[in-house]
Design a protein around this motif. Structure first.
Motif, mmCIF file in Angstrom:
data_model
loop_
_atom_site.group_PDB
_atom_site.id
_atom_site.type_symbol
_atom_site.label_atom_id
_atom_site.label_comp_id
_atom_site.label_asym_id
_atom_site.label_seq_id
_atom_site.Cartn_x
_atom_site.Cartn_y
_atom_site.Cartn_z
ATOM 1 N N HIS A 199 0.844 -1.209 0.000
ATOM 2 C CA HIS A 199 0.000 0.000 0.000
ATOM 3 C C HIS A 199 0.872 1.249 0.000
ATOM 4 O O HIS A 199 1.902 1.311 0.667
ATOM 5 C CB HIS A 199 -0.921 -0.013 1.223
ATOM 6 C CG HIS A 199 -1.972 1.046 1.146
ATOM 7 N ND1 HIS A 199 -1.766 2.343 1.576
ATOM 8 C CD2 HIS A 199 -3.234 0.996 0.652
ATOM 9 C CE1 HIS A 199 -2.865 3.045 1.356
ATOM 10 N NE2 HIS A 199 -3.771 2.248 0.799
ATOM 11 N N LYS B 96 -3.013 1.515 -4.316
ATOM 12 C CA LYS B 96 -3.692 2.605 -3.598
ATOM 13 C C LYS B 96 -4.880 2.126 -2.764
ATOM 14 O O LYS B 96 -5.146 2.644 -1.695
ATOM 15 C CB LYS B 96 -4.228 3.625 -4.608
ATOM 16 C CG LYS B 96 -3.193 4.526 -5.256
ATOM 17 C CD LYS B 96 -3.938 5.624 -6.041
ATOM 18 C CE LYS B 96 -3.034 6.757 -6.484
ATOM 19 N NZ LYS B 96 -1.940 6.356 -7.366
ATOM 20 N N ASN B 97 -5.648 1.164 -3.288
ATOM 21 C CA ASN B 97 -6.811 0.712 -2.515
ATOM 22 C C ASN B 97 -7.124 -0.760 -2.803
ATOM 23 O O ASN B 97 -6.578 -1.357 -3.739
ATOM 24 C CB ASN B 97 -8.033 1.607 -2.777
ATOM 25 C CG ASN B 97 -8.468 1.539 -4.234
ATOM 26 O OD1 ASN B 97 -8.775 0.462 -4.757
ATOM 27 N ND2 ASN B 97 -8.473 2.692 -4.910
ATOM 28 N N THR C 8 -10.859 -6.465 5.815
ATOM 29 C CA THR C 8 -9.963 -6.488 4.654
ATOM 30 C C THR C 8 -9.536 -7.926 4.348
ATOM 31 O O THR C 8 -9.541 -8.361 3.192
ATOM 32 C CB THR C 8 -8.708 -5.628 4.928
ATOM 33 O OG1 THR C 8 -9.130 -4.334 5.325
ATOM 34 C CG2 THR C 8 -7.817 -5.538 3.714
#
Ligand code: NAD
Length: 500
Positions: A311, A411-412, A438
């Protein structure tokens, strides 16, 4: 930085004799029909350590005939399952007794650290056979409540003669994943070891002989793929073929099976596993685990975490620390205590990995460390880390099978799921996060056969392993592996008095 290259000049002599180099057919060690032999190497030096019987179609014919006879005439499939399990347990005890020699032979011929062989792989090897011995007398069919006036049952029967082709990265462990379930289910076997690592399969065959395995039940043929391997995959008297290796060869196996007798096929093939470090990661721990996920076994694992997605919030710190960790990795003689990384298996693999490193540099990934051979002889490569890797680079797409870590930024979560799933492979994935949501989202969304959350390379005998997509067909280990070696027969009998 690394163990000094000079230390490689004086190789440590392994404490084992190479006693078994002939084929093991029908309970006997025999020369190749052609009388030919091929060399087995020490990857620390590239020197020949033994000459081994070189199998071709004629040796495979002889081995299949022995396996066929042992299956059709018994005693193996007709022995009680309990007796079969006792032989497997005796074998596991003999493995424990000869652990030192087997581990030394495994490391000598493959280059993996001796401590890894002795403390991890040999105990797992014996454990796998104990696990499958436990299954032997627990395999049974069902009574089926079918419509109508019939008693219906299923019998779970061995398939017959199983052909098994294994690779060089875990010679003994792959032997166990294949031979264990096949024996537990009552099949007979012709196994072809990898031409790079023929020695420990023959030693294991000797221990099976000592454990009382009847002649013909397990036959081991050494030799290369296009001759001995292809003869096995296309043999009309082989009922099933199980293969581990590259996706390219897996396709050939499937084709040979289809063109011959439609034998059943299971394939465990390549991978390009994502290791996803989420934004909440404790970076030090994530770095250590990602390092292990990639560099373990000289990077020669089908499930290696070879796409390290990090990330953006923790990316810079991660790259810095991943480089620092790689620089402290101890490369050297696998028989030296504390060595983490030995040589690659062969000159072909050595050249191939260096070729991928060159391609990484040319495609403008950032070479953080490594990138060269280590020392001046043998097949050692410096632990190598690339950052700024993009999905379309060759090093992010192909299975490098070497000590080369590729770090990519994301990024995500939605983005990383999409990118992780673009691979043609689907063997495994690692997730590093403390966030349960997650972890749950990723583990369900990733199209892979194994998801390791905050761990990696956990290979318990009971955990199934195998691939989605071009990583393979079927599952090995655990209860799922039994179906690879069983036929299901439905038996239907009319009921005389259906009222009862
Ligand atoms: P490979 O697939 O060619 O060899 C694996 C096994 O298949 C060996 O026993 C070999 O003799 C046999 N084989 C080869 N060609 C055959 C044929 N035509 N018919 C029947 N059997 C055949 O793998 P390799 O060339 O040793 O390594 C090449 C690449 O494969 C590696 O760089 C790596 O990417 C991958 N690989 C993957 C695994 C894995 O565990 N999935 C293991 C080893 C290699």
């Amino acid at each position: 930085r690394f163990s000094t290259a000079a230390a490689l000049e004086e190789t440590i002599t392994p404490s084992v004799q190479i006693s078994y180099t002939q084929h093991f057919i029908n309970g006997q060690f025999v020369d190749a029909a052609s009388g030919k032999t091929f060399p087995a190497y020490d990857p620390r030096t590239g020197e020949v350590i033994a000459r081994v019987a070189e199998g071709d179609a004629e040796d495979v014919n002889r081995a299949v005939a022995a396996a066929r006879k042992a299956f059709d005439e018994g005693p193996w499939p007709k022995m009680s399952a309990y007796e079969r399990s006792l032989i497997m347990l005796r074998f596991a005890d003999l493995v424990d007794k000869h652990r030192g020699e087997l581990a030394a032979l495994e490391s000598w011929n493959s280059g993996k650290p001796y401590e890894q062989s002795a403390k991890s792989e040999l105990p797992s090897f014996a454990r796998l056979f104990r696990y499958y011995a436990g299954w032997a007398d627990k395999i049974h069919g069902l009574t089926v409540p079918a419509d109508g006036k019939h008693h219906v049952q299923t019998l779970h029967e061995p398939i017959g003669v199983a052909g098994q082709i294994i690779p060089w990265n875990f010679p003994l462990i792959m032997f166990a994943w294949k031979v264990g379930p096949a024996l537990a289910c009552g099949n007979t076997i012709v196994l072809k070891s990898a031409e790079q690592t023929p020695l420990t399969a023959l030693y294991a065959a000797k221990l099976f002989q000592e454990a009382g395995l009847p002649p013909g039940v397990l036959n081991v043929v050494s030799g290369d793929g296009p001759s001995a391997g292809a003869a096995l995959a296309s043999h009309m008297d082989v009922d099933k073929i199980a293969f581990t290796g590259s996706t390219e060869t897996g396709k050939i196996i499937l084709e040979l099976a289809a063109k011959s007798n439609l034998k059943q096929v299971t394939l465990e093939l390549g991978g390009k596993s994502p290791f996803i470090v989420c934004e909440d990661a404790e970076v030090d721990k994530a770095v250590d685990l990602a390092h292990f996920a990639l560099f373990f076994n000289q990077g020669q694992c089908c499930c290696a975490g070879s796409r390290t997605y990090v990330h953006e919030r923790v990316y810079d710190e991660f790259v810095e620390k991943a480089k620092a960790r790689a620089l402290t990795r101890v490369v050297g003689d696998p028989f030296r205590k504390g060595v983490e990384q030995g040589p690659q298996i062969s000159s072909e693999q050595f050249e191939k990995v260096l070729g991928y490193i060159k391609s990484g540099v040319e495609s403008s990934a950032t070479l953080e460390c490594g990138g060269q051979r280590f020392g001046s002889r043998g097949y050692f490569i410096q632990p190598t880390v690339f950052s700024n890797v993009q999905d379309d680079m060759l090093i992010a797409q192909d299975e490098i099978f070497g000590p080369v870590q590729s770090i990519l930024k994301f990024k995500n979560i939605d983005e990383v799921i999409r990118r992780a799933n673009t691979s043609r492979y689907g063997l495994a994935a690692g997730i590093f996060t403390k966030n349960l949501d997650t972890a749950n989202t990723l583990s369900r969304a990733l199209r892979v056969g194994t998801v390791w959350i905050n761990c990696f390379d956990v290979f318990d005998a009971a955990i199934p392993f195998g691939g989605y997509k071009m990583s393979g067909i079927g599952r090995e280990k655990g209860i799922y592996s039994l179906s690879n070696y069983l036929q299901v027969k439905a038996v239907v009998t009319p009921l005389k008095n259906p009222a009862w």
